[in-house]
Design a protein around this motif. Structure first.
Motif, PDB file in Angstrom:
ATOM      1  N   SER A  55      17.565  70.943  67.649  1.00 54.18           N
ATOM      2  CA  SER A  55      16.114  71.085  67.446  1.00 54.18           C
ATOM      3  C   SER A  55      15.554  72.191  68.331  1.00 54.18           C
ATOM      4  O   SER A  55      14.697  72.968  67.906  1.00 54.18           O
ATOM      5  N   ARG A  59      16.049  57.786  72.376  1.00 54.15           N
ATOM      6  CA  ARG A  59      17.127  57.779  73.368  1.00 54.15           C
ATOM      7  C   ARG A  59      17.326  56.385  73.962  1.00 54.15           C
ATOM      8  O   ARG A  59      18.426  56.023  74.388  1.00 54.15           O
ATOM      9  N   GLU A  62      11.374  61.344  69.039  1.00 60.26           N
ATOM     10  CA  GLU A  62      12.704  61.832  69.418  1.00 60.26           C
ATOM     11  C   GLU A  62      13.065  61.381  70.839  1.00 60.26           C
ATOM     12  O   GLU A  62      14.195  60.979  71.105  1.00 60.26           O
ATOM     13  N   GLU A  63      12.105  61.412  71.723  1.00 61.53           N
ATOM     14  CA  GLU A  63      12.332  60.991  73.106  1.00 61.53           C
ATOM     15  C   GLU A  63      12.569  59.478  73.182  1.00 61.53           C
ATOM     16  O   GLU A  63      13.478  59.006  73.871  1.00 61.53           O
ATOM     17  N   GLU A 109      18.896  66.841  69.712  1.00 61.18           N
ATOM     18  CA  GLU A 109      17.957  67.457  70.664  1.00 61.18           C
ATOM     19  C   GLU A 109      18.272  68.933  70.867  1.00 61.18           C
ATOM     20  O   GLU A 109      17.380  69.780  70.860  1.00 61.18           O
ATOM     21  N   SER A 123       8.001  64.563  68.070  1.00 64.31           N
ATOM     22  CA  SER A 123       8.644  64.864  69.357  1.00 64.31           C
ATOM     23  C   SER A 123       8.630  63.649  70.278  1.00 64.31           C
ATOM     24  O   SER A 123       9.593  63.388  71.004  1.00 64.31           O
TER      25      SER A 123
END
Length: 389
Positions: free
Chosen positions: A25, A250, A246-247, A22, A243
């Motif tokens: 990026s 987690r 990516e979240e 993160e 994006s």
């Protein structure tokens, strides 16, 4: 490593991977990122062994270590490092370089040698060119001359005290290689408006695969031959879904993802890509709450024979990956092992024609590499009509 201990180590490393990814990026938007969370964490853990006080606590939390006990920390890393000590496939080089005149405690050096398989080394940073040559020569030798010039002389000076160096190089062959004749120019969508033509590899084979609605993505595992390593590719369903993915990552560990994988006949389309990525990690570590180690108040009392001020001057990381028909980095093509499966269903299509995330994993859940492909080189200067939008 006991299963439960291994799983906890892997879970924490995967979370550290996402945290670092993160930050990288955000620091380098629009770039293909590749780094080795395991290599970075290992090298920083070596410094943690010599730390105490708040410096140690920050490292424990920021790295997500399994314990605050130095022996337990060291042993948790040894399990993986020992597995690849003489590997021809994966070369890991980690070392602490300390300024001459700062003698190390014997217990600290012995723990590094025994568990991390890497003794600390003293150099004179004031002679920056010579010190850089010493460090780079060691890295080059440890990576079979594949990673060169890791540390520029300009990164070192008479104020440098402690430099953490980690480099990793992987060279593996796919268990199922992509036939070269099947590679042809196809469209890769950079975003909603732009696309380019890239060399796209193609293969129909049985792979472990899953469609994961929780991630709004599909996942494919490409195993490497003669090893317990594989590449996990996580492809968002939407061409602009990186994006969001990516979240979501987690909240879903690698072990949860790999448990969902099922043997499936898949038509794979995957672009050839390579990435070389070098980064100085001080900013990233500070953003993750590990800041005291870089200040004059750093506590590395367990590292030196006598209490003297000692702080980390730089954490330099370099990773390289090259994915092609034979595997990752060029490898000699040998016979392909066929598996006998009979299927009456249409194969699943896995079309990686837009940005995706990948991880190179050990034993299904421990990320040695983590990266993303967000841009590729144009193939033969063939441009899409959308390029100028």
């Amino acid at each position: 490593m006991v299963d439960a201990a291994h799983q906890e180590f892997a879970r924490r490393l995967a979370l550290f991977s996402i945290n670092v990814y993160e930050k990288l990026s955000a620091q380098k938007p629009g770039e293909n990122i590749v780094f080795s969370p395991f290599s970075i964490q290992t090298c920083a853990a070596m410094a943690r062994i010599g730390a105490d006080g708040e410096t140690a606590t920050q490292l424990d939390h920021g790295l997500g270590l399994v314990s605050s006990d130095a022996d337990q920390i060291a042993h948790s890393f040894n399990q993986v490092l020992a597995a690849y000590q003489n590997s021809q496939v994966l070369r890991i080089a980690n070392k602490i370089f300390v300024m001459e005149g700062y003698p190390l405690r014997q217990e600290f050096d012995q723990l590094l040698t025994k568990e991390f398989l890497s003794a600390a080394q003293s150099v004179n940073f004031a002679q920056s060119a010579q010190a850089a040559a010493t460090i780079n020569g060691w890295v080059e030798q440890r990576t079979n001359h594949l990673i060169k010039d890791l540390v520029p002389a300009s990164a070192l000076d008479s104020d440098s005290r402690l430099v953490l160096v980690n480099a990793i190089h992987f060279k593996g062959s796919w268990q199922h290689q992509f036939p070269k004749h099947a590679t042809r120019p196809e469209t890769f969508y950079l975003d909603a408006a732009r696309s380019i033509q890239v060399p796209m590899m193609g293969l129909k084979e049985w792979f472990r695969y899953a469609d994961l609605p929780a991630l709004e993505a599909s996942v494919l595992e490409l195993p490497y031959k003669d090893s317990d390593l594989s590449m996990l590719i996580v492809l968002p369903n939407s061409k602009t879904g990186l994006s969001s993915l990516e979240e979501k990552l987690r909240a879903m560990t690698l072990s949860l993802i790999t448990k969902e994988l099922q043997e499936t006949e898949v038509v794979v389309k995957l672009p050839k890509f390579k990435a070389e990525f070098q980064v100085e990690l001080t900013d990233i570590f500070q953003q993750l709450g590990m800041s005291k180690m870089f200040t004059d108040q750093a506590e590395f009392g367990k590292m030196l024979q006598s209490p003297e001020p000692l702080k980390v001057s730089a954490i330099i990381h370099k990773a390289f990956i090259d994915v092609n028909e034979e595997g990752t980095e060029a490898a000699t093509a040998t016979g392909i092992v066929e598996r006998d499966f009979v299927s009456f269903e249409e194969p699943i299509e896995f079309l990686a024609d837009h940005p995706f995330i990948y991880a190179l994993i050990h034993e299904e859940d421990l990320p040695l590499f983590w990266g993303s492909v967000v841009r590729l080189e144009e193939n033969d200067s063939v441009s899409s009509e959308h390029d100028e939008l």
